[in-house]
Design a protein around this motif. Structure first.
Motif, mmCIF file in Angstrom:
data_model
loop_
_atom_site.group_PDB
_atom_site.id
_atom_site.type_symbol
_atom_site.label_atom_id
_atom_site.label_comp_id
_atom_site.label_asym_id
_atom_site.label_seq_id
_atom_site.Cartn_x
_atom_site.Cartn_y
_atom_site.Cartn_z
ATOM 1 N N THR A 154 0.834 -1.171 0.099
ATOM 2 C CA THR A 154 -0.038 0.052 0.040
ATOM 3 C C THR A 154 0.909 1.221 0.154
ATOM 4 N N LEU A 155 0.505 2.301 -0.608
ATOM 5 C CA LEU A 155 1.044 3.371 -0.777
ATOM 6 C C LEU A 155 0.160 4.463 -0.768
ATOM 7 N N PHE A 156 0.400 5.534 0.106
ATOM 8 C CA PHE A 156 -0.355 6.636 0.319
ATOM 9 C C PHE A 156 0.244 7.867 0.192
ATOM 10 N N GLN A 214 -2.926 0.661 -3.950
ATOM 11 C CA GLN A 214 -2.713 -0.722 -3.532
ATOM 12 C C GLN A 214 -2.655 -1.846 -4.679
ATOM 13 N N LYS A 215 -1.638 -2.439 -4.701
ATOM 14 C CA LYS A 215 -1.259 -3.648 -5.447
ATOM 15 C C LYS A 215 -1.212 -5.049 -4.733
ATOM 16 N N LEU A 216 -2.238 -5.682 -5.432
ATOM 17 C CA LEU A 216 -2.570 -7.092 -4.756
ATOM 18 C C LEU A 216 -1.671 -8.339 -5.482
ATOM 19 N N ARG A 217 -1.467 -9.138 -4.884
ATOM 20 C CA ARG A 217 -0.696 -10.181 -5.303
ATOM 21 C C ARG A 217 -1.285 -10.777 -6.555
ATOM 22 N N THR A 224 -4.867 -3.575 -9.180
ATOM 23 C CA THR A 224 -4.387 -2.425 -8.701
ATOM 24 C C THR A 224 -5.661 -1.508 -8.290
ATOM 25 N N ILE A 225 -5.618 -0.977 -6.837
ATOM 26 C CA ILE A 225 -6.750 -0.129 -6.492
ATOM 27 C C ILE A 225 -6.137 1.125 -6.394
ATOM 28 N N THR A 226 -6.765 2.198 -7.029
ATOM 29 C CA THR A 226 -6.256 3.672 -6.931
ATOM 30 C C THR A 226 -7.265 4.544 -6.450
#
Length: 358
Positions: free
Chosen positions: A69-71, A86-89, A93-95
């Motif tokens: 997760t990056l914020f 957030q990048k899931l395995r 990708t959720i932005t």
């Protein structure tokens, strides 16, 4: 434009990081493998939705974790945004921008224009034409609002055409695509040529400062014969393209070439001179964005000291300070940063993924 706060979780060896940055200079000091490049990579990922080091996201997610997760909080004049990724395995990708879902990576990239200077970045000069097309296209993405959708459509049509060619389909089956493809090719190429010409004096001026011993010339090549309509060319070369299985000529072959004293730069410049030229190109492009759009780039500089002598390091530092941009610089020791003397900065020590402000 500045990142005022960054939270990083489960990103390589950065397990739980929460940092507040200076709007000007931020120095990251640590040994090789400590995590300083990973921090630059996390910042870059937040602005691009991809890494500059690895094409495989699963290698970036911390071991045995489901995602990273990056914020970030972004400050630009009177405006403030919060952005999250957030990048899931599994690959999703959720932005989020200001807490709202449904945003694309392109939306993040528009908010966070970044210039990256790394030891590996010399591919801009000694790598293939795709690196230099990406350089031009980065500028057009931020300067020309219609460029991104046209570029996506162009690539989609080229992919469809190449698939049809490899399936040995007749020309009648792809003629309708070629009409649209030709229109897009001319539009994208005209934009690239105009932008390259606008950028040329900026590049030449910066090169005179960094490499006064050389005469640097730049030229744009659109990827097919000059004064030829692309639609006619596609029809003329259809049989050749079909035999090979892909479209040989076109904007996907465009190049932005650099010569030093009349010779290709990759043939005559030392690695130190190539790095200076690469820095000059990134600075010129960032400054051009500021002049045209009143938007600052964020500069990410990995391994600042490598291949630059003290004089050139001081020159680069001076130009970065004049730009008024936010700058992140990594180095192994504080001594390597002594040429940089900004009045205001933050210094971070990184050791095995642990980051502390000094």
């Amino acid at each position: 434009m500045a990142i005022s706060r960054l939270i990083v979780e489960k990103f390589r060896n950065l397990n739980a990081v929460d940092l507040e940055f200076d709007p000007g200079f931020n120095f990251l000091v640590g040994n090789n493998g400590s995590g300083k490049t990973s921090l630059l990579e996390a910042i870059f990922y937040l602005g691009h939705g991809r890494s500059f080091k690895s094409a495989v996201a699963n290698r970036i997610i911390a071991y045995d974790e489901p995602h990273f997760t990056l914020f970030g909080q972004i400050q630009e004049s009177q405006h403030q945004w919060s952005v999250g990724l957030q990048k899931l395995r599994q690959g999703n990708t959720i932005t989020k921008i200001n807490g709202e879902d449904g945003n694309k990576i392109a939306d993040l990239a528009h908010l966070l224009p970044m210039q990256l200077i790394t030891p590996e970045g010399l591919t801009l000069l000694n790598g293939g034409p795709s690196f230099r097309r990406a350089f031009l296209d980065w500028g057009l993405f931020h300067h020309q609002s219609a460029f991104h959708s046209a570029w996506l459509a162009l690539n989609r049509l080229l992919k469809q055409r190449n698939a049809a060619l490899s399936q040995q389909q007749p020309y009648a089956a792809i003629k309708i695509w070629d009409i649209e493809l030709a229109n897009l090719a001319h539009q994208v190429s005209d934009w690239r040529a105009t932008y390259a010409e606008e950028l040329r004096p900026e590049i030449e001026k910066t090169c005179q400062l960094f490499l006064p011993e050389l005469e640097i010339a730049v030229s744009f090549h659109r990827g097919w014969e000059k004064d030829t309509h692309y639609g006619e060319l596609l029809q003329q070369h259809f049989e050749r393209d079909k035999a090979i299985g892909y479209t040989v000529s076109g904007p996907q072959k465009a190049d932005f070439r650099f010569k030093a004293n009349g010779l290709p730069v990759e043939d005559v410049l030392s690695r130190g001179q190539l790095k200076l030229l690469m820095c000059a190109l990134r600075l010129a492009q960032g400054e051009h964005l500021m002049q045209q759009k009143q938007r600052h780039c964020i500069f990410l500089i990995d391994d600042f000291a490598s291949e630059l002598d003290q004089t050139k390091r001081a020159l680069l530092a001076e130009r970065l300070q004049q730009s008024g941009s936010q700058v992140f610089v990594s180095a192994i020791t504080q001594n390597q940063l002594k040429e940089m003397q900004p009045t205001q900065y933050k210094l971070f020590s990184i050791n095995n993924g642990q980051i502390s402000e000094l």
